[in-house]
Design a protein around this motif. Structure first.
Motif, short mmCIF file in Angstrom:
data_model
loop_
_atom_site.label_atom_id
_atom_site.label_comp_id
_atom_site.label_asym_id
_atom_site.label_seq_id
_atom_site.Cartn_x
_atom_site.Cartn_y
_atom_site.Cartn_z
N SER A 1 -1.94 5.33 2.94
CA SER A 1 -0.66 5.81 3.51
C SER A 1 -0.50 5.52 5.00
N GLY A 2 -1.61 5.46 5.77
CA GLY A 2 -1.46 5.33 7.21
C GLY A 2 -0.81 6.57 7.84
N THR A 3 -1.00 7.72 7.21
CA THR A 3 -0.31 8.94 7.65
C THR A 3 -0.51 9.23 9.13
N PRO A 4 0.58 9.61 9.85
CA PRO A 4 0.45 9.97 11.27
C PRO A 4 -0.27 11.29 11.48
N ARG A 5 -0.55 12.02 10.42
CA ARG A 5 -1.23 13.32 10.54
C ARG A 5 -2.74 13.18 10.65
N PHE A 6 -3.25 11.97 10.61
CA PHE A 6 -4.69 11.72 10.63
C PHE A 6 -5.00 10.76 11.75
N ASP A 7 -5.99 11.11 12.60
CA ASP A 7 -6.42 10.21 13.68
C ASP A 7 -7.43 9.23 13.10
N TYR A 8 -6.95 8.00 12.82
CA TYR A 8 -7.79 7.01 12.15
C TYR A 8 -8.95 6.53 13.00
N ARG A 9 -8.93 6.87 14.32
CA ARG A 9 -10.03 6.39 15.16
C ARG A 9 -11.04 7.48 15.49
N ASP A 10 -10.62 8.74 15.42
CA ASP A 10 -11.52 9.83 15.80
C ASP A 10 -11.34 10.97 14.80
N GLU B 1 -11.28 15.69 -2.52
CA GLU B 1 -11.93 14.41 -2.23
C GLU B 1 -11.13 13.16 -2.57
N GLN B 2 -11.25 12.63 -3.82
CA GLN B 2 -10.76 11.26 -4.05
C GLN B 2 -9.28 11.10 -3.76
N MET B 3 -8.44 12.09 -4.09
CA MET B 3 -7.01 11.94 -3.84
C MET B 3 -6.74 11.90 -2.33
N LYS B 4 -7.56 12.64 -1.54
CA LYS B 4 -7.44 12.55 -0.08
C LYS B 4 -7.91 11.19 0.40
N TYR B 5 -9.04 10.70 -0.15
CA TYR B 5 -9.53 9.38 0.27
C TYR B 5 -8.46 8.33 -0.02
N TYR B 6 -7.90 8.31 -1.22
CA TYR B 6 -6.87 7.32 -1.56
C TYR B 6 -5.69 7.44 -0.58
N TRP B 7 -5.21 8.68 -0.35
CA TRP B 7 -4.06 8.89 0.53
C TRP B 7 -4.34 8.34 1.92
N LEU B 8 -5.52 8.61 2.49
CA LEU B 8 -5.87 8.14 3.82
C LEU B 8 -6.01 6.62 3.82
N LEU B 9 -6.52 6.05 2.74
CA LEU B 9 -6.70 4.59 2.66
C LEU B 9 -5.35 3.87 2.57
N TRP C 1 0.83 -1.21 0.00
CA TRP C 1 0.00 0.00 0.00
C TRP C 1 0.86 1.26 0.00
N GLU C 2 2.06 1.16 0.62
CA GLU C 2 2.95 2.33 0.66
C GLU C 2 3.29 2.79 -0.75
N ARG C 3 3.46 1.84 -1.65
CA ARG C 3 3.83 2.19 -3.03
C ARG C 3 2.67 2.91 -3.72
N VAL C 4 1.44 2.45 -3.45
CA VAL C 4 0.26 3.10 -4.06
C VAL C 4 0.11 4.50 -3.48
N ALA C 5 0.34 4.62 -2.16
CA ALA C 5 0.23 5.93 -1.50
C ALA C 5 1.23 6.91 -2.10
N GLU C 6 2.45 6.43 -2.33
CA GLU C 6 3.47 7.31 -2.92
C GLU C 6 3.06 7.76 -4.32
N SER C 7 2.41 6.88 -5.08
CA SER C 7 1.94 7.26 -6.42
C SER C 7 0.89 8.37 -6.32
N VAL C 8 -0.05 8.19 -5.39
CA VAL C 8 -1.11 9.20 -5.20
C VAL C 8 -0.49 10.56 -4.88
N ARG C 9 0.47 10.56 -3.93
CA ARG C 9 1.10 11.82 -3.51
C ARG C 9 1.89 12.45 -4.66
N ARG C 10 2.61 11.62 -5.42
CA ARG C 10 3.40 12.14 -6.54
C ARG C 10 2.51 12.77 -7.61
N GLU C 11 1.41 12.08 -7.94
CA GLU C 11 0.50 12.60 -8.98
C GLU C 11 -0.18 13.89 -8.51
#
Ligand SMILES: O=C1NC[C@H](CO)[C@@H](O)[C@@H]1O
Ligand SMILES: [Ca+2]
Length: 439
Positions: free
Chosen positions: A414-423, A404-412, A10-20
């Motif tokens: 990347s597991g970014t520490p900048r987002f609280d996945y529980r709240d 929207e969609q590029m943020k959704y993909y990134w959150l799905l 998934w990290e590779r897909v996340a990097e593609s989303v961010r690069r694009e």
């Protein structure tokens, strides 16, 4: 949610989303900074709200996405333009609903992520300019348009989306400023609609803001019904408003009882007569796909899964989902794709609600198909006909693509520490109003 999955990198897909995304952002900065839209095929500029009066829509929509991607230099570019240039003192009628979800929401999210006070000031400024649409209305249902400079209101011929999609953005302004007017005006309009539900507990979608009379009989979970239901739940999720949850539960039980239909083993929500329940149309707008996510996050997980399965069948059939399909034949009479994000929106909501990897897989296909068909010289473009080989590209990129969609993909992915996945909380325009974790 947020944990890596062994089966996919998934990290590779996340990097593609961010690069694009950063590639598209650079073209916007180079060619269209301050314009509402870049024209991705020609590299031109385009106004969205009012001809000749761009308000930097794509930059405003991009701030929280860039921030979640850790692209702090690009965040600084966007915020610099906004703080130096953005003014709402514009003598022209702006659509109240679109201005709220995009500009109030975008600025509020930018403030939530960066903490820069000027961004909250601008969100309050533009929200205050919208208020006459509510306060001038004899019913409390807002007019569709307001002149941001004069406060002149117009167009009482409105719908439940455009009178009922404010509580999230207005609610955080009340929370962050202490001024309850915003929350109270937004909720009052929702109550007026709820109190007019039919005997079956269903809602038509068109309503007159001056008389309060219904202007049609059809009920839909797609446009222009969709985000009214979404914001009833969101008012509970974001502010703990138990009354809004009760209204949501009453209306959702009625929708599941009278609008849900099984066809070839798949769950669909046809348009029906709100007074009799008669099926009026089996066309399904791609925008209705959001409803799978709303059902999933509001405790109706099985129905949410089933409705996402239905749109997954559409994605399998077409590759890129067209504007609408007739689900009895799985054909389309509207093969246009306007980079609508709802399938990915629901995938994120259902993944957060269930942790089931199938929703990440489906979103990865959605991203791959967009990347393959929509990438144009200066950004990402809508498609004129998804059934053509190759699909024809339109010279347009909507503001919601940046939020929207590029943020959704990134959150799905990347597991970014900048987002609280529980709240966390994302508005109907994917503006982050809760869950930013500043480094
Ligand atoms: O709620 C909305 N409706 C339409 C757009 C996306 O299709 C977008 O503005 C938002 O998601
Ligand atoms: Ca939405």
């Amino acid at each position: 949610p947020g944990t890596a999955s062994a089966s996919r990198d998934w990290e590779r897909v996340a990097e593609s989303v961010r690069r694009e995304y950063l590639w598209a952002w650079q073209h916007y900065v180079d060619r269209a900074l301050g314009a509402d839209h870049i024209k991705p095929v020609s590299g031109g500029r385009e106004d969205f709200f009012v001809p000749g009066h761009s308000v930097g829509l794509s930059a405003v929509e991009a701030v929280d996405t860039l921030w979640l991607m850790g692209a702090d230099d690009e965040v600084a570019q966007a915020v610099q333009w906004i703080e130096d240039n953005l003014s709402f003192d514009i003598d022209a009628p702006f659509q109240v609903f679109e201005t709220n979800i995009r500009m109030v929401g975008g600025l509020a999210a930018a403030y939530h992520c960066t903490g820069r006070p000027r961004l909250l000031e601008l969100a309050v400024d533009v929200a205050d300019r919208l208020l006459p649409a509510f306060t001038e209305s004899p019913t409390g249902l807002p007019y569709r348009y307001v002149n941001l400079a004069t406060g002149e209101v117009s167009r009482p011929d409105t719908n439940i989306v455009e009178v009922g999609t404010y509580i999230a953005e207005f609610g955080v302004l009340s929370e962050w400023t202490g001024d309850r007017r915003y929350y109270d005006l937004a909720k009052r309009a929702m109550r007026v609609v709820y109190d007019k539900r039919t005997e079956l507990g269903l809602l038509p979608h068109d309503i007159d803001a001056e008389t309060g009379e219904w202007r049609n009989r059809q009920a839909t979970v797609g446009p222009p019904g969709d985000s009214y239901y979404e914001y009833l739940w969101d008012g509970y999720a974001l502010f703990g408003d138990e009354e809004l949850r009760q209204w949501y539960d009453t209306l959702t039980d009625a929708i599941l009882a009278h609008q849900a239909e099984r066809h070839d083993g798949l769950l669909w929500f046809p348009q029906v007569d709100a007074f009799t329940g008669e099926v009026l149309s089996r066309e399904q707008s791609v925008l209705a796909a959001f409803y799978a996510g709303l059902l999933g996050e509001s405790g109706r997980v099985q129905e949410g899964r089933a409705y996402h399965d239905a749109f997954h069948a559409v994605q399998e059939e077409f590759g890129v989902i067209p504007n609408s399909v007739d689900y009895t034949t799985m054909t389309t009479s509207d093969p246009v794709n306007e980079l609508r994000p709802e399938f990915a929106d629901a995938a994120l909501a259902l993944w957060l609600a269930t942790g089931d990897e199938v929703f990440r897989e489906r979103a990865a296909v959605h991203y791959a198909n967009m990347l393959r068909t929509s990438k144009a010289p200066y950004g990402f473009a809508g498609l004129g006909d998804v059934t053509a080989e190759p699909p024809t590209q339109l010279d347009s990129c909507p503001g919601y693509w940046w939020s929207e969609q590029m943020k959704y993909y990134w959150l799905l992915f990347s597991g970014t520490p900048r987002f609280d996945y529980r709240d966390n909380y994302l508005t109907t325009e994917a503006n982050l109003l809760r869950g930013a974790r500043r480094p």
